[in-house]
Design a protein around this motif. Structure first.
Motif, PDB file in Angstrom:
ATOM      1  N   LEU A  16       0.841  -1.198   0.000  1.00  0.00           N
ATOM      2  CA  LEU A  16       0.000   0.000   0.000  1.00  0.00           C
ATOM      3  C   LEU A  16       0.875   1.248   0.000  1.00  0.00           C
ATOM      4  CD1 LEU A  16      -2.660  -1.120   2.627  1.00  0.00           C
ATOM      5  CD2 LEU A  16      -2.909  -1.084   0.139  1.00  0.00           C
ATOM      6  N   PRO A  17       0.382   2.353  -0.588  1.00  0.00           N
ATOM      7  CA  PRO A  17       1.194   3.583  -0.642  1.00  0.00           C
ATOM      8  C   PRO A  17       1.666   4.054   0.735  1.00  0.00           C
ATOM      9  CG  PRO A  17      -0.680   3.774  -2.117  1.00  0.00           C
ATOM     10  CD  PRO A  17      -0.868   2.512  -1.362  1.00  0.00           C
ATOM     11  N   ARG A  18       0.767   4.049   1.723  1.00  0.00           N
ATOM     12  CA  ARG A  18       1.159   4.529   3.050  1.00  0.00           C
ATOM     13  C   ARG A  18       2.279   3.656   3.634  1.00  0.00           C
ATOM     14  NH1 ARG A  18      -2.695   6.383   8.074  1.00  0.00           N
ATOM     15  NH2 ARG A  18      -1.005   6.645   9.596  1.00  0.00           N
ATOM     16  N   GLN A  19       2.178   2.352   3.454  1.00  0.00           N
ATOM     17  CA  GLN A  19       3.202   1.426   3.968  1.00  0.00           C
ATOM     18  C   GLN A  19       4.552   1.721   3.329  1.00  0.00           C
ATOM     19  OE1 GLN A  19       2.321  -2.658   3.117  1.00  0.00           O
ATOM     20  NE2 GLN A  19       4.234  -3.430   4.000  1.00  0.00           N
ATOM     21  N   ILE A  20       4.561   1.997   2.009  1.00  0.00           N
ATOM     22  CA  ILE A  20       5.823   2.282   1.307  1.00  0.00           C
ATOM     23  C   ILE A  20       6.442   3.566   1.832  1.00  0.00           C
ATOM     24  CG2 ILE A  20       6.867   2.732  -0.938  1.00  0.00           C
ATOM     25  CD1 ILE A  20       4.536   1.107  -2.171  1.00  0.00           C
ATOM     26  N   PHE A  21       5.624   4.602   2.034  1.00  0.00           N
ATOM     27  CA  PHE A  21       6.129   5.881   2.547  1.00  0.00           C
ATOM     28  C   PHE A  21       6.752   5.698   3.929  1.00  0.00           C
ATOM     29  CE2 PHE A  21       4.160   7.955  -0.941  1.00  0.00           C
ATOM     30  CZ  PHE A  21       4.593   9.273  -0.964  1.00  0.00           C
ATOM     31  N   ILE A  30       2.356  13.632   9.159  1.00  0.00           N
ATOM     32  CA  ILE A  30       2.749  14.996   8.774  1.00  0.00           C
ATOM     33  C   ILE A  30       2.401  15.256   7.319  1.00  0.00           C
ATOM     34  CG2 ILE A  30       4.749  16.510   8.423  1.00  0.00           C
ATOM     35  CD1 ILE A  30       6.016  15.212  10.868  1.00  0.00           C
ATOM     36  N   ILE A  31       2.711  14.299   6.441  1.00  0.00           N
ATOM     37  CA  ILE A  31       2.442  14.494   5.007  1.00  0.00           C
ATOM     38  C   ILE A  31       0.943  14.502   4.740  1.00  0.00           C
ATOM     39  CG2 ILE A  31       2.765  13.488   2.700  1.00  0.00           C
ATOM     40  CD1 ILE A  31       5.420  12.341   3.718  1.00  0.00           C
ATOM     41  N   GLY A  32       0.227  13.607   5.404  1.00  0.00           N
ATOM     42  CA  GLY A  32      -1.216  13.507   5.176  1.00  0.00           C
ATOM     43  C   GLY A  32      -1.530  12.387   4.205  1.00  0.00           C
ATOM     44  N   ILE A  33      -2.533  11.599   4.539  1.00  0.00           N
ATOM     45  CA  ILE A  33      -2.863  10.435   3.723  1.00  0.00           C
ATOM     46  C   ILE A  33      -3.383  10.846   2.349  1.00  0.00           C
ATOM     47  CG2 ILE A  33      -5.222  10.258   4.635  1.00  0.00           C
ATOM     48  CD1 ILE A  33      -2.825   7.355   3.707  1.00  0.00           C
ATOM     49  N   LYS A  34      -4.030  11.999   2.289  1.00  0.00           N
ATOM     50  CA  LYS A  34      -4.576  12.466   1.007  1.00  0.00           C
ATOM     51  C   LYS A  34      -3.459  12.765   0.021  1.00  0.00           C
ATOM     52  CE  LYS A  34      -8.267  13.688  -1.337  1.00  0.00           C
ATOM     53  NZ  LYS A  34      -9.295  12.701  -1.693  1.00  0.00           N
ATOM     54  N   ARG A  35      -2.417  13.440   0.509  1.00  0.00           N
ATOM     55  CA  ARG A  35      -1.293  13.787  -0.364  1.00  0.00           C
ATOM     56  C   ARG A  35      -0.563  12.520  -0.818  1.00  0.00           C
ATOM     57  NH1 ARG A  35       2.515  18.389   1.797  1.00  0.00           N
ATOM     58  NH2 ARG A  35       0.611  19.561   1.353  1.00  0.00           N
ATOM     59  N   ILE A  36      -0.469  11.561   0.072  1.00  0.00           N
ATOM     60  CA  ILE A  36       0.183  10.293  -0.296  1.00  0.00           C
ATOM     61  C   ILE A  36      -0.591   9.601  -1.410  1.00  0.00           C
ATOM     62  CG2 ILE A  36       0.687   7.957   0.549  1.00  0.00           C
ATOM     63  CD1 ILE A  36       1.397   9.194   3.247  1.00  0.00           C
ATOM     64  N   GLU A  37      -1.917   9.547  -1.258  1.00  0.00           N
ATOM     65  CA  GLU A  37      -2.746   8.892  -2.283  1.00  0.00           C
ATOM     66  C   GLU A  37      -2.681   9.640  -3.613  1.00  0.00           C
ATOM     67  OE1 GLU A  37      -6.572   8.682  -0.501  1.00  0.00           O
ATOM     68  OE2 GLU A  37      -6.082   6.932   0.754  1.00  0.00           O
ATOM     69  N   GLN A  38      -2.676  10.983  -3.552  1.00  0.00           N
ATOM     70  CA  GLN A  38      -2.597  11.772  -4.786  1.00  0.00           C
ATOM     71  C   GLN A  38      -1.249  11.564  -5.486  1.00  0.00           C
ATOM     72  OE1 GLN A  38      -3.406  15.729  -3.385  1.00  0.00           O
ATOM     73  NE2 GLN A  38      -5.635  15.523  -3.614  1.00  0.00           N
ATOM     74  N   SER A  39      -0.170  11.540  -4.682  1.00  0.00           N
ATOM     75  CA  SER A  39       1.153  11.320  -5.262  1.00  0.00           C
ATOM     76  C   SER A  39       1.223   9.947  -5.920  1.00  0.00           C
ATOM     77  CB  SER A  39       2.222  11.430  -4.167  1.00  0.00           C
ATOM     78  OG  SER A  39       2.210  12.705  -3.587  1.00  0.00           O
ATOM     79  N   ALA A  40       0.665   8.939  -5.228  1.00  0.00           N
ATOM     80  CA  ALA A  40       0.679   7.585  -5.772  1.00  0.00           C
ATOM     81  C   ALA A  40      -0.081   7.530  -7.096  1.00  0.00           C
ATOM     82  CB  ALA A  40       0.055   6.614  -4.771  1.00  0.00           C
ATOM     83  N   HIS A  41      -1.230   8.194  -7.146  1.00  0.00           N
ATOM     84  CA  HIS A  41      -2.032   8.206  -8.370  1.00  0.00           C
ATOM     85  C   HIS A  41      -1.287   8.902  -9.504  1.00  0.00           C
ATOM     86  CE1 HIS A  41      -5.541   8.414 -10.951  1.00  0.00           C
ATOM     87  NE2 HIS A  41      -5.323   9.717 -11.092  1.00  0.00           N
ATOM     88  N   ARG A  42      -0.647  10.036  -9.158  1.00  0.00           N
ATOM     89  CA  ARG A  42       0.060  10.823 -10.183  1.00  0.00           C
ATOM     90  C   ARG A  42       1.266  10.057 -10.720  1.00  0.00           C
ATOM     91  NH1 ARG A  42       0.620  14.770  -7.226  1.00  0.00           N
ATOM     92  NH2 ARG A  42       2.813  14.660  -6.611  1.00  0.00           N
ATOM     93  N   TRP A  43       2.039   9.428  -9.823  1.00  0.00           N
ATOM     94  CA  TRP A  43       3.237   8.707 -10.269  1.00  0.00           C
ATOM     95  C   TRP A  43       2.872   7.457 -11.060  1.00  0.00           C
ATOM     96  CZ3 TRP A  43       5.668   8.967  -4.711  1.00  0.00           C
ATOM     97  CH2 TRP A  43       6.061  10.287  -4.459  1.00  0.00           C
ATOM     98  N   LYS A  44       1.816   6.785 -10.643  1.00  0.00           N
ATOM     99  CA  LYS A  44       1.392   5.597 -11.365  1.00  0.00           C
ATOM    100  C   LYS A  44       0.960   5.952 -12.784  1.00  0.00           C
ATOM    101  CE  LYS A  44      -2.042   1.887 -11.223  1.00  0.00           C
ATOM    102  NZ  LYS A  44      -3.285   1.403 -10.607  1.00  0.00           N
ATOM    103  N   LYS A  45       0.222   7.067 -12.890  1.00  0.00           N
ATOM    104  CA  LYS A  45      -0.256   7.517 -14.204  1.00  0.00           C
ATOM    105  C   LYS A  45       0.921   7.927 -15.094  1.00  0.00           C
ATOM    106  CE  LYS A  45      -3.770  10.593 -16.157  1.00  0.00           C
ATOM    107  NZ  LYS A  45      -4.750  11.653 -15.863  1.00  0.00           N
TER     108      LYS A  45
END
Length: 411
Positions: A16-21, A30-45
């Motif tokens: 999962l993205p949070r686990q990798i971070f 501190i980063i926030g779960i929303k930003r992590i999910e958005q980054s994961a979506h953007r990098w995957k795309k």
């Protein structure tokens, strides 16, 4: 850029993205779960569109505006090469992981936690896996905390291993003493009597199991009848009734004959007389023929042995073989004032101590390698001296047969 590439690799293995971070040192709170999910979506795309190059930070090379011009042929080739390299790396990782999974699962049968932790550690070190601890622990059904405790206790294990190796050296000295292999009981008695070292039997057995020190086990042989008794041969009753340990040296005497193949196709036969109370071998005879002489000569040697003092009620116990039912043999016993007793038909347990002695002798003596009858007799003689004088026995209060005989006579 390096983290983005690592993120894609680990994301494709199922993390999962949070686990990798978090495993790479980022604080998700501190980063926030929303930003992590958005980054994961953007990098995957970006990776799906342009491969590894799409993950690079474009701000290093441009103002951040999307590139409107067409890519040159060289740029397309470079991107495709990078994509191929990444895919090949991922395929190799998955192949390694699949092989590792098979190895771990195949080893999981009757695996202790310590063995499982050792297997996980070796797998991670050999293959250079990172962040796979939780996955492997789940695969082998052991706890992660236990695995990390196992890693921290490596110095304790090394110290214990050093002590075990020292104990192994001591045990091997007793195991190989006088050239005959021994079990845990014999080793314990030798260490106490001859080395003044006290080890518990459990420790000796643990060390023997750990380092593969194996005492040979006797293979059961089918009870073989020597010959059919003729009508003139007479069977006597079972006077002993398995009362072997009567505490009187020279009273209950057990006898039997066993075969000893040697030098390929040659065969020799051993006849013995054993004191049931002390386990001492009082007389024996080795012959290359299984005629009546082998039994009668054993009795003559018994009566001529000046070290042997027989009880006034002494009797010989044997099976119902043709040697012992023979009129000549029975007449010889009466002449020497010996009584006679016989086991029940086909029941080896009625003469168990004698059968046990033959089993130990065949375990300890390499009689098959003898090239002549003379050499075989020498080997048997050497073993008889060892057995009577140096082989400690658990059921004789940890004494040798001769020590126990003297103990009974003194009592």
């Amino acid at each position: 850029d390096e983290f983005k590439s690592r993120f894609i690799d680990e994301y494709q293995t199922g993390k999962l993205p949070r686990q990798i971070f978090e495993e790479n040192g980022f604080n998700a709170d501190i980063i926030g779960i929303k930003r992590i999910e958005q980054s994961a979506h953007r990098w995957k795309k970006a990776y799906e569109k342009n491969g590894l190059i799409g993950l690079k930070d474009s701000r290093k090379m441009s103002s951040g505006r999307p590139m409107k011009r067409e890519l040159t042929a060289a740029e397309i080739i470079e991107r495709q090469k990078a994509r191929i390299e990444l895919l090949e790396g991922q395929v190799n990782l998955l192949k390694k992981l699949e092989a590792t999974e098979r190895r771990l699962l195949n080893s999981n049968e009757n695996l202790t936690p310590n063995k499982a932790y050792q297997l996980i550690q070796e797998t991670i070190e050999q293959n250079g896996f990172k962040g796979m601890t939780k996955y492997f622990c789940g695969l082998l059904d052991v706890s992660r905390s236990g695995y990390y405790s196992y890693l921290k206790a490596s110095s304790v294990r090394e110290a214990r291993e050093k002590l075990d190796l020292e104990a192994k050296g001591i045990i091997l000295k007793a195991f190989n003493k006088r050239g005959y292999k021994k079990g845990s009981r014999s080793i314990k008695m030798i260490l106490e009597n001859e080395f003044n070292i006290v080890f518990s039997r459990k420790k000796i057995q643990r060390i023997m199991r750990k380092y593969g020190i194996v005492c040979p086990h006797r293979k059961p042989n089918p009870y073989k009848k020597i010959a059919k008794a003729t009508m003139e041969h007479q069977v006597v009753s079972n006077k002993l009734n398995r009362e072997f340990k009567q505490g009187i040296p020279g009273k209950v005497l057990l006898t039997d004959i066993t075969y000893l193949p040697y030098n390929g196709k040659c065969m020799a036969y051993l006849s013995t007389v054993k004191d049931a109370s002390t386990n001492e071998i009082l007389a024996y005879h080795v012959s290359d023929r299984i005629t009546l002489d082998i039994a009668t000569k054993t009795i003559h040697k018994l009566m001529n042995n000046k070290k042997v003092k027989l009880h006034k009620d002494a009797f010989i116990h044997s099976d119902q073989g043709s040697h012992y039912t023979s009129p000549s043999y029975q007449k010889l016993l009466k002449k020497n004032g010996l009584g006679q007793s016989m086991s029940r038909r086909g029941n080896c347990w009625d003469n168990a101590p004698q059968e046990s002695f033959f089993g130990h002798l065949k375990d300890d003596v390499d009689y098959k390698s003898a090239t002549s009858l003379k050499e075989l007799r020498s080997k048997i003689k050497h073993y008889m001296v060892y057995y009577n004088n140096y082989r400690y026995q658990w059921n004789l209060k940890k004494m040798t047969p001769i020590q126990y005989r003297n103990h009974l006579l003194a009592a």
